[in-house]
Design a protein around this motif. Structure first.
Motif, PDB file in Angstrom:
ATOM      1  N   ALA A  61       0.841  -1.209   0.000  1.00  0.00           N
ATOM      2  CA  ALA A  61       0.000   0.000   0.000  1.00  0.00           C
ATOM      3  C   ALA A  61       0.872   1.254   0.000  1.00  0.00           C
ATOM      4  CB  ALA A  61      -0.936  -0.006   1.205  1.00  0.00           C
ATOM      5  N   GLY A  62       1.964   1.234   0.781  1.00  0.00           N
ATOM      6  CA  GLY A  62       2.887   2.360   0.793  1.00  0.00           C
ATOM      7  C   GLY A  62       3.558   2.566  -0.550  1.00  0.00           C
ATOM      8  N   ILE A  63       3.932   1.462  -1.194  1.00  0.00           N
ATOM      9  CA  ILE A  63       4.551   1.551  -2.519  1.00  0.00           C
ATOM     10  C   ILE A  63       3.575   2.138  -3.526  1.00  0.00           C
ATOM     11  CG2 ILE A  63       5.420   0.167  -4.460  1.00  0.00           C
ATOM     12  CD1 ILE A  63       6.631  -1.729  -2.296  1.00  0.00           C
ATOM     13  N   ILE A  64       2.343   1.649  -3.521  1.00  0.00           N
ATOM     14  CA  ILE A  64       1.336   2.146  -4.471  1.00  0.00           C
ATOM     15  C   ILE A  64       1.035   3.616  -4.200  1.00  0.00           C
ATOM     16  CG2 ILE A  64      -1.090   1.944  -5.151  1.00  0.00           C
ATOM     17  CD1 ILE A  64      -0.745  -1.128  -4.676  1.00  0.00           C
ATOM     18  N   ALA A  65       0.832   3.958  -2.938  1.00  0.00           N
ATOM     19  CA  ALA A  65       0.532   5.357  -2.597  1.00  0.00           C
ATOM     20  C   ALA A  65       1.692   6.274  -2.970  1.00  0.00           C
ATOM     21  CB  ALA A  65       0.211   5.481  -1.106  1.00  0.00           C
ATOM     22  N   GLY A  66       2.907   5.853  -2.676  1.00  0.00           N
ATOM     23  CA  GLY A  66       4.075   6.661  -3.020  1.00  0.00           C
ATOM     24  C   GLY A  66       4.240   6.822  -4.514  1.00  0.00           C
ATOM     25  N   ALA A  67       4.000   5.753  -5.259  1.00  0.00           N
ATOM     26  CA  ALA A  67       4.112   5.829  -6.722  1.00  0.00           C
ATOM     27  C   ALA A  67       3.046   6.756  -7.297  1.00  0.00           C
ATOM     28  CB  ALA A  67       4.004   4.431  -7.326  1.00  0.00           C
ATOM     29  N   ILE A  68       1.823   6.605  -6.835  1.00  0.00           N
ATOM     30  CA  ILE A  68       0.738   7.465  -7.328  1.00  0.00           C
ATOM     31  C   ILE A  68       1.019   8.918  -6.978  1.00  0.00           C
ATOM     32  CG2 ILE A  68      -1.695   8.071  -7.016  1.00  0.00           C
ATOM     33  CD1 ILE A  68      -2.236   5.024  -6.779  1.00  0.00           C
ATOM     34  N   TYR A  69       1.422   9.161  -5.741  1.00  0.00           N
ATOM     35  CA  TYR A  69       1.709  10.529  -5.319  1.00  0.00           C
ATOM     36  C   TYR A  69       2.818  11.138  -6.177  1.00  0.00           C
ATOM     37  CZ  TYR A  69       3.421  14.455  -2.616  1.00  0.00           C
ATOM     38  OH  TYR A  69       3.843  15.701  -2.242  1.00  0.00           O
ATOM     39  N   THR A  70       3.900  10.392  -6.333  1.00  0.00           N
ATOM     40  CA  THR A  70       5.049  10.909  -7.061  1.00  0.00           C
ATOM     41  C   THR A  70       4.735  11.128  -8.541  1.00  0.00           C
ATOM     42  OG1 THR A  70       6.472   9.733  -5.529  1.00  0.00           O
ATOM     43  CG2 THR A  70       7.501  10.558  -7.526  1.00  0.00           C
ATOM     44  N   LEU A  71       3.980  10.209  -9.125  1.00  0.00           N
ATOM     45  CA  LEU A  71       3.675  10.330 -10.554  1.00  0.00           C
ATOM     46  C   LEU A  71       2.640  11.402 -10.852  1.00  0.00           C
ATOM     47  CD1 LEU A  71       3.642   6.549 -11.516  1.00  0.00           C
ATOM     48  CD2 LEU A  71       5.408   8.249 -12.071  1.00  0.00           C
ATOM     49  N   THR A  72       1.804  11.731  -9.872  1.00  0.00           N
ATOM     50  CA  THR A  72       0.740  12.711 -10.125  1.00  0.00           C
ATOM     51  C   THR A  72       1.028  14.092  -9.573  1.00  0.00           C
ATOM     52  OG1 THR A  72      -0.469  12.052  -8.143  1.00  0.00           O
ATOM     53  CG2 THR A  72      -1.052  10.943 -10.205  1.00  0.00           C
ATOM     54  N   LYS A  73       2.064  14.230  -8.752  1.00  0.00           N
ATOM     55  CA  LYS A  73       2.340  15.558  -8.191  1.00  0.00           C
ATOM     56  C   LYS A  73       2.885  16.458  -9.291  1.00  0.00           C
ATOM     57  CE  LYS A  73       7.017  15.370  -6.537  1.00  0.00           C
ATOM     58  NZ  LYS A  73       7.788  16.408  -5.998  1.00  0.00           N
ATOM     59  N   ARG A  74       2.524  17.689  -9.204  1.00  0.00           N
ATOM     60  CA  ARG A  74       2.989  18.673 -10.173  1.00  0.00           C
ATOM     61  C   ARG A  74       4.008  19.567  -9.498  1.00  0.00           C
ATOM     62  NH1 ARG A  74      -2.377  20.154 -13.539  1.00  0.00           N
ATOM     63  NH2 ARG A  74      -3.328  18.144 -13.227  1.00  0.00           N
ATOM     64  N   GLU A  75       5.009  19.887 -10.251  1.00  0.00           N
ATOM     65  CA  GLU A  75       5.995  20.822  -9.734  1.00  0.00           C
ATOM     66  C   GLU A  75       5.378  22.208  -9.730  1.00  0.00           C
ATOM     67  OE1 GLU A  75       8.950  20.098  -8.449  1.00  0.00           O
ATOM     68  OE2 GLU A  75       8.470  17.994  -8.785  1.00  0.00           O
ATOM     69  N   ARG A  76       5.259  22.776  -8.558  1.00  0.00           N
ATOM     70  CA  ARG A  76       4.696  24.118  -8.439  1.00  0.00           C
ATOM     71  C   ARG A  76       5.809  25.048  -8.008  1.00  0.00           C
ATOM     72  NH1 ARG A  76       0.812  20.747  -5.945  1.00  0.00           N
ATOM     73  NH2 ARG A  76      -1.090  20.678  -7.144  1.00  0.00           N
ATOM     74  N   SER A  77       5.977  26.093  -8.775  1.00  0.00           N
ATOM     75  CA  SER A  77       6.978  27.065  -8.363  1.00  0.00           C
ATOM     76  C   SER A  77       6.253  28.286  -7.815  1.00  0.00           C
ATOM     77  CB  SER A  77       7.877  27.445  -9.534  1.00  0.00           C
ATOM     78  OG  SER A  77       7.111  27.954 -10.589  1.00  0.00           O
TER      79      SER A  77
END
Length: 118
Positions: A93-109
Motif C-alpha cells: 500500500a505504501g509503494i502504491i501510494a508513493g508511486a501514485i503521489y510521485t507520478l501525479t504531483k505537479r511541480e509548483r513554483s
C-alpha cells in the motif's frame, strides 16, 4: 542532501529495523506497526523515483520483492520475528501510494506577488 543518499539512508534504516531481533508486541493484524510499514515504503518509492527517474518500474518491482523477502527472512532467520502477510499488504500500500503521489504531483513554483508580470 541528494535523493540517492536519502533513498539509501531510508533503505538502511528499514533493513536495520526489519532485521533486528527484537520482540515486537504486535505480531499480526492492523495497527501502528502497519502505518510505519506503509510510511517507510512510501518514502522508499518516493525517493527511488527521485533518485532513479529512469528506473521507476524496476524500483517498484525491487521494492515489492524487498517487502516479500523481508518477511521470509524474518520468519526463517531472525529470532523473535515472524512472517506477517499484513506487513506485505501495508508495504505494498505504501509503494502504491508513493508511486501514485510521485507520478501525479505537479511541480509548483512559487512566484511572489511582487514578481507577477501580468
Amino acid at each position: 542532501m541528494s535523493h540517492k543518499f536519502r533513498f539509501w539512508l531510508i533503505f538502511v534504516f528499514s533493513a536495520v529495523s526489519f532485521f533486528t531481533p527484537l520482540a515486537v508486541e504486535e505480531r499480526v493484524g492492523l495497527g501502528l506497526d502497519k502505518v510505519v510499514h506503509a510510511f517507510l515504503f512510501f518514502l522508499l518509492v518516493y525517493f527511488a523515483f527521485q533518485a532513479y527517474p529512469e528506473r521507476k518500474v524496476l524500483s517498484v518491482i525491487l521494492l515489492l520483492l524487498y517487502t516479500v523477502a523481508t518477511e521470509f527472512i524474518q520468519e526463517s532467520y531472525i529470532p523473535h520475528r515472524s512472517f506477517d502477510v499484513y506487513d506485505i499488504v501495508a508495504d505494498t500500500a505504501g509503494i502504491i501510494a508513493g508511486a501514485i503521489y510521485t507520478l501525479t504531483k505537479r511541480e509548483r513554483s512559487f512566484v511572489p506577488p511582487w514578481r507577477d508580470e501580468g
